[in-house]
Write a protein that holds these residues in place. Sequence first.
Motif, PDB file in Angstrom:
ATOM      1  N   VAL A   6      -4.545 -76.901 -24.569  1.00 17.79           N
ATOM      2  CA  VAL A   6      -5.616 -77.750 -25.092  1.00 17.79           C
ATOM      3  C   VAL A   6      -5.400 -77.906 -26.592  1.00 17.79           C
ATOM      4  O   VAL A   6      -5.237 -76.909 -27.303  1.00 17.79           O
ATOM      5  CB  VAL A   6      -6.998 -77.122 -24.831  1.00 17.79           C
ATOM      6  N   SER A   7      -5.375 -79.142 -27.069  1.00 16.22           N
ATOM      7  CA  SER A   7      -5.170 -79.420 -28.490  1.00 16.22           C
ATOM      8  C   SER A   7      -6.497 -79.809 -29.129  1.00 16.22           C
ATOM      9  O   SER A   7      -7.158 -80.752 -28.667  1.00 16.22           O
ATOM     10  CB  SER A   7      -4.159 -80.558 -28.675  1.00 16.22           C
ATOM     11  N   LEU A   8      -6.884 -79.081 -30.177  1.00 12.97           N
ATOM     12  CA  LEU A   8      -8.156 -79.322 -30.859  1.00 12.97           C
ATOM     13  C   LEU A   8      -7.931 -79.896 -32.244  1.00 12.97           C
ATOM     14  O   LEU A   8      -6.982 -79.514 -32.941  1.00 12.97           O
ATOM     15  CB  LEU A   8      -8.945 -78.019 -31.015  1.00 12.97           C
ATOM     16  N   THR A   9      -8.816 -80.778 -32.670  1.00 18.54           N
ATOM     17  CA  THR A   9      -8.860 -81.206 -34.060  1.00 18.54           C
ATOM     18  C   THR A   9      -9.598 -80.141 -34.872  1.00 18.54           C
ATOM     19  O   THR A   9     -10.269 -79.271 -34.305  1.00 18.54           O
ATOM     20  CB  THR A   9      -9.608 -82.535 -34.202  1.00 18.54           C
ATOM     21  N   PRO A  10      -9.511 -80.176 -36.205  1.00 20.00           N
ATOM     22  CA  PRO A  10     -10.320 -79.240 -37.000  1.00 20.00           C
ATOM     23  C   PRO A  10     -11.817 -79.338 -36.701  1.00 20.00           C
ATOM     24  O   PRO A  10     -12.520 -78.322 -36.738  1.00 20.00           O
ATOM     25  CB  PRO A  10      -9.996 -79.654 -38.440  1.00 20.00           C
ATOM     26  N   LEU A  11     -12.306 -80.539 -36.385  1.00 19.18           N
ATOM     27  CA  LEU A  11     -13.705 -80.670 -35.981  1.00 19.18           C
ATOM     28  C   LEU A  11     -13.982 -79.859 -34.719  1.00 19.18           C
ATOM     29  O   LEU A  11     -15.082 -79.325 -34.534  1.00 19.18           O
ATOM     30  CB  LEU A  11     -14.053 -82.137 -35.727  1.00 19.18           C
ATOM     31  N   GLY A  12     -12.975 -79.765 -33.849  1.00 21.11           N
ATOM     32  CA  GLY A  12     -13.145 -79.030 -32.601  1.00 21.11           C
ATOM     33  C   GLY A  12     -13.352 -77.548 -32.809  1.00 21.11           C
ATOM     34  O   GLY A  12     -14.017 -76.888 -32.000  1.00 21.11           O
ATOM     35  N   ALA A  13     -12.791 -76.996 -33.875  1.00 24.41           N
ATOM     36  CA  ALA A  13     -12.991 -75.569 -34.139  1.00 24.41           C
ATOM     37  C   ALA A  13     -14.462 -75.276 -34.379  1.00 24.41           C
ATOM     38  O   ALA A  13     -15.013 -74.287 -33.865  1.00 24.41           O
ATOM     39  CB  ALA A  13     -12.153 -75.139 -35.341  1.00 24.41           C
ATOM     40  N   ARG A  14     -15.117 -76.111 -35.176  1.00 25.49           N
ATOM     41  CA  ARG A  14     -16.551 -75.914 -35.411  1.00 25.49           C
ATOM     42  C   ARG A  14     -17.349 -76.156 -34.131  1.00 25.49           C
ATOM     43  O   ARG A  14     -18.275 -75.403 -33.795  1.00 25.49           O
ATOM     44  CB  ARG A  14     -17.038 -76.844 -36.513  1.00 25.49           C
ATOM     45  N   ALA A  15     -17.010 -77.235 -33.407  1.00 21.88           N
ATOM     46  CA  ALA A  15     -17.807 -77.619 -32.245  1.00 21.88           C
ATOM     47  C   ALA A  15     -17.689 -76.622 -31.099  1.00 21.88           C
ATOM     48  O   ALA A  15     -18.680 -76.302 -30.433  1.00 21.88           O
ATOM     49  CB  ALA A  15     -17.385 -79.009 -31.773  1.00 21.88           C
TER      50      ALA A  15
END
Length: 276
Positions: free
Chosen positions: A95-104
């Motif tokens: 699964v590839s996350l954006t930096p926004l995904g780390a917070r979410a």
Amino acid sequence: MEDHTATSIDARPAPALRRYVGSYVGFDLRGFPAGVHRGPPGRVLTAVISLSDPLEMAAGVDDGSPVTRFDSVAGGLMCRSVAIHHDGHQQGVQVSLTPLGARALYGMPAAALAHRLVPLDELLGTLGVELVERLRAATTWAARFTVLDQLLLRAVRRGGDRLPRMRPEVAEAWRRLVAARGRVQVGAVAADLGWSRRHLTERFRGEVGLAPKTFARVLRFEQAHELATAHDPLPWAAVATVSGYADQAHLVREWREFTGRPPTAWRRGEVLPGAG
């Protein structure tokens, strides 16, 4: 070499997740020679869930980093390759996350995971345990991707609006660097945002985990790696030119820093060709 097979299935996450999750990739690799795969750095944070034996990974290659076993693992942005020890067989989901995904999803800035590998259930709690169990119980890739959508949406929704948001200037700087594949002047980006270069660097590093100049270098390397692992790869000199390096010698220096080997030696030693 014995017969080998490599299956890779890409999927897009549910629309409500796409700000946070870039992609899903299911993989099933069998019959390759045992060895160490060098997972290259890139623009995304990665989580991997094994569908078979635990993953044996280290946050660096040939640098003394300890090898740890994970049923599922999350990593932050890196500026070096991750060592993945294997016996020639691997099956799992990335699964590839954006930096926004780390917070979410994780409730923390991407910087908190920079240069680290962490068990996924330490970040997601019981949801992470459930994710592994349900992915292993599913019998098709479509069913596994549906499980990912369902549980990652639950992770986002339980965070709600309680989480601090990324500064919009940092988000815009990240977007511009990614759009330009790293070929943009950090000072020019800062000026457009109304910030000094130093202030942008501090804010960007504090959110993402890498300074913008370092992130730009990772982006150029990422493009070079994509070209070098294509089905019909370009000559190294052409890879250097297309990826924005001054010359092939510049590419070699960067490649050695990010993978621990010069490009030609890396290609000879990579036992899982094309693996990300």
